[in-house]
Design a protein around this motif. Sequence first.
Motif, short mmCIF file in Angstrom:
data_model
loop_
_atom_site.label_atom_id
_atom_site.label_comp_id
_atom_site.label_asym_id
_atom_site.label_seq_id
_atom_site.Cartn_x
_atom_site.Cartn_y
_atom_site.Cartn_z
N LYS A 1 1.52 9.33 -5.95
CA LYS A 1 1.86 10.71 -5.62
C LYS A 1 3.17 11.17 -6.26
N HIS B 1 0.82 -1.21 0.00
CA HIS B 1 0.00 0.00 0.00
C HIS B 1 0.86 1.27 0.00
N GLU C 1 1.04 4.03 -3.02
CA GLU C 1 0.78 5.45 -2.74
C GLU C 1 1.93 6.32 -3.23
#
Length: 406
Positions: free
Chosen positions: A173, A165, A169
């Motif tokens: 980003k 995870h 992420e």
Amino acid sequence: MSTAVTAPGGYACSMTRPRALGAVPEDTAAKTHHRKDGKGFANPWASWKGMSGPQIGKAVLWGRLTGKFKVPDTTPPTVRVVEPTFLPSRETPQLRATWLGHACYYVEFPGGLRVLFDPVFEERSGPFSFMGPKRYTPAPCHVKDIPIIDVVVISHSHYDHLSYHTVMEIHRKHPNATFLVGLGLKKWFHGCGIENVEELDWWTDIDVTLSPSTGEKSVSNASTASAPSASAKGSDITARFSCLPCQHISARTPFDMGVTLWCSWSVVSGGKSVWFGGDTGYRAVPEVGKDEDDYGEAYVDLPRCPAFKQIGDLRGPFDLGLIPIGAYDPRYIMSSVHANPFDSVNIFVDTKCKKAMGIHWGTWVLTGEAVLEPPVLLKQAMKKKGLPETGVFDVCDIGESREFQG
């Protein structure tokens, strides 16, 4: 030759192919850490006496049932957590390092390079969100709070160092961030849909160049053999990343132990150097009496992992070491894979780090020592070694930044 991608801040990132660009031990070509069947890796030293997953599980379960192994008290207050402050631009007067919990450090190098080591921001360490060790200290920030990530360095595949995870992420980003991993892990990243990844073997290196760019892809043929340094704002940012040994193991399931390589890493950029220990043991210690010193006279001949002295002799000295100090109890089970502070200080000396910060503690209960014991033992270990108890090898609050001068 390698294809470049656009890095944050309008920079294009290009890398040389992995190969040995620095000094290496004489026996490197033998690749003794590669299994002879070609199906993974092994620790090639007498300092390693590994236990299988079932053996460890059985020993821990029996210790819990008999009351021999206690669950540490995580009642607050434990480790202080503060909101981190990151530099708003690439201008960095000194080497700056921010602890983000456990083994995760964010390092801002003079000249502008930004590196994130072993990021895990999840509540639990494990394959599922509903089970596995739960944080007793909160994450000090989130991926979205970090302004620039050029390179993410992963030491190995264990869940407290590699989180699906968190990786996804970061990729959302910071889509152009490059991931550097040990041999065998590129496949996992490709399975996540991430192509900006390169895998390395021990004692191999990659030179990275970040060039001011409009974002167009380019191709680099760079192959210098001398360690690069970062240049001034508006010019190229250069760095050398080196994959180096450590004594550990890898696994994400009961069926893939040792399939991918575990590593320590060094980074040289802007005239500063950092050695990241990741996760490592130093010796294999037998079961001893409760109050017996496993560095006492009876144990002076226990083999010590020679890789750290090789790293210090061949690639050191380093301005900063990020060295694990926690998850070591009980010693007879954990010592092959996790250093205690007395081991950590020896690793600090072996690798020739000028300063160091303790990692791999203060976040999840993974083993039996009291949660605030590692920094206490670290001071004792420094004193025993005849080194200053503070100001050389320290710990800090989670989220705190430290600057390191020349």
